[in-house]
Scaffold this active site. Sequence first.
Site, PDB file in Angstrom:
ATOM      1  N   ASP A 179      22.837   2.263 -61.850  1.00  0.00           N
ATOM      2  CA  ASP A 179      21.785   2.160 -60.833  1.00  0.00           C
ATOM      3  C   ASP A 179      22.346   1.758 -59.470  1.00  0.00           C
ATOM      4  O   ASP A 179      22.173   0.610 -59.066  1.00  0.00           O
ATOM      5  CB  ASP A 179      20.740   1.133 -61.299  1.00  0.00           C
ATOM      6  N   GLU A 231      19.735  -1.870 -51.792  1.00  0.00           N
ATOM      7  CA  GLU A 231      19.188  -2.709 -52.864  1.00  0.00           C
ATOM      8  C   GLU A 231      20.263  -3.583 -53.504  1.00  0.00           C
ATOM      9  O   GLU A 231      20.036  -4.756 -53.776  1.00  0.00           O
ATOM     10  CB  GLU A 231      18.535  -1.803 -53.921  1.00  0.00           C
ATOM     11  N   GLU A 278      11.175   3.099 -66.802  1.00  0.00           N
ATOM     12  CA  GLU A 278      10.703   1.821 -66.273  1.00  0.00           C
ATOM     13  C   GLU A 278       9.175   1.740 -66.250  1.00  0.00           C
ATOM     14  O   GLU A 278       8.574   1.334 -65.253  1.00  0.00           O
ATOM     15  CB  GLU A 278      11.279   1.588 -64.869  1.00  0.00           C
TER      16      GLU A 278
END
Length: 719
Positions: free
Chosen positions: A380, A408, A306
């Site tokens: 993820d 998240e 990322e």
Amino acid sequence: MKKTAFFFFFFLSFCSLCAEDGYRLWLRYDKISDNALLQQYSSQLSSLLPAASTPTLQTAQQELQSGLQGLLGKQIPLQPALANGSIILGTPATSSLIASVVPARQLAAAGAEGFVLQTAVSSGKNVTVITGNKEAGVLYGVFYFLRLLQTHQSIRPLAFTSAPKIGLRLLNHWDNLNRSVERGYAGISIWDWHKLPDYLDRRYTDYARANASIGINGTVLTNVNANALTLTKDYLVKAAALAHVFRPYGIKVYLTARFSAPIEIGKLKTADPLDPAVQQWWKQKADEIYSYIPDFGGLLVKANSEGQPGPQNYGRTHADGANMLADAITPHGGVVIWRAFVYSNETPDDRFKQAYNEFKPLDGKFRKGVLVQVKNGPIDFQPREPFHPLFGAMPATPLMMEYQLTQEYLGFATHLVYEAPLFTEVLQADTYAKGKRSEVASAIDGTLEGHSLTGMAGVANIGNDRNWCGHPFAQANWYALGRLAWDHDLSAAQIAEEWIRQTFANQPAFVGPVKAMMLSSRETMVNYMTPLGLHHIMGYGHHYGPAPWYNQAPRADWNPVYFHKADSLGLGFDRTAAGSNALAQYKDEVARLYGNLQTCPEAFLLWFHHVPWNYKMKSGRTLWEELCYKYYTGADSVKQMRQTWNGMKGLIDEERFAQVNMLLGIQEKEAIWWRNACVLYFQTFSRMPLPAGYEKPDQSLEYYQSLRFPYAPGIGGNL
Ligand code: GCV
């Protein structure tokens, strides 16, 4: 009454009037309201033999004294003479009495960090011994002992030994130096870098207490999207001040390393791990770190992922990068934790496969002292993921588990989701690495391949909110991580029960329904967000709310449409040999199980198959009907959670009752939002009607698609 005792009593009576704001977590130590039990404990515990005057033993003694003072409502005096009901705290090295009372084999079983709780008769007196071979073990024993009282268990007789199954039990904070927290939903960072090192917030000590109480022995203070400044003198001094607070609690400090730090703060032209000047720079940096923090735990690194820099920028491998850091850090006794969360923009392959593809060939190439930290699943931290194919696939490398406590993808800090069932589901999954019964847990605790370096980490859900985690029930996820890292054989139910009893109340009328609600909460969330193996269909960037339609991200594998692959024929990602063949990364037994439509557990169906809309599910419903059924059942279950909670009114304090009530209200609205948006969107592909009996969404798909959340929390920003 002595002045200090007076203030202590004053403090306690003041505290009993304090608002129940959640600050005390599971360490509330309120007076036991069951009088018979209170009397029983009081008669069994009369005094405390003064512990040796080392920082950790004094910390343990203070915790025990204040805990017992609160729970029993009276002071337990320090008294050197042995009496009936004496408590003895210490290690065999600090107290000869301990060596004479505690059987050697029990101490041996406690190992380096474990503890022994033992009742015995010494010089004709009934005593309770809390001991360990090392002082941190004594502290863990004290917390365990206090837990017995807080949860109303018997404390006599005791002959109990406990040792952690995993060595490094860590929190990973994704906290930035500007106090923003990436994916944090509980306020700003608890680390007040600006006021450190001189101002030591009381919270730092309470943070250490809470962690030690559940066996967490290390904390990575900074975000894996790292800032090179973290490793400058100014910040090392600040980190050293925190390390000083945490040390008596057996907690080590770790930091994240930005791979390009030699360029950014070292003025070198390169960060190439094979360049001698770069290697030298890291060696000197390690020397400097250890000059400030002699027991520094080590470095955690996110590289070539990322946008983070890494060894691949120089044509080198992850092993080259990790080994260079290990050469600098391990001579001081620290470790390098190298993350396997990588996926490359250039690789047009299924994102599921990329970590395995990059890391599997490096097995055996990492130096001693390097752990590879692997997320629980291949994508993820989704509400449900199959276990990561790297578990069991790198026998020569210590693999460390990475869970995400911060929610998240699990509704932020507004949804009540107890994560222990997610954690245990992964730990219990069988990798078949060495035949049947090669569970992920055994790959993590070192027993599968004989590794002694072992670890488990949770991405912290802690901020400066008064109640630490935003949602009162989110505290349970922090608690569960620590408990499972200590002993992964504990069940989610057992952990929930002890957490509820300590955090809220011991009455069965409360414990029973709330435990049931917690235990089903994760499946409920899966149902209203990502049923049947859907994944990564949330809003872009902030990850808030549903957006299965999104396809504008700068890279394909950030788009929900990449993951669900809905079309007129069906739904789901074909990862069989006919598709991306990601299943080939698992052992045959696993690949066969998931690869066959008939045997693939329906909970994972759309992870591995593109399934026709009219495919008959085990329930007899078609895929489309089942999808609707799951979404509607999920949203309905939140309604039931609210009802359950309403029934708890009056059984606990009004303040936390009201908070949870309001949060469940938001959760119900958002569950309906997820349900409606997803059902309407997938219906554009199935072209099938909503099954009879389901309430029609009250808004159009266009409405849901038009929603924007520019200020959704948690995006962070590493300035
Ligand atoms: C720290 C996900 C999150 C990122 C996070 C990343 C990681 O992609 O959205 O915020 O970055 O995981 O684990 O490194």
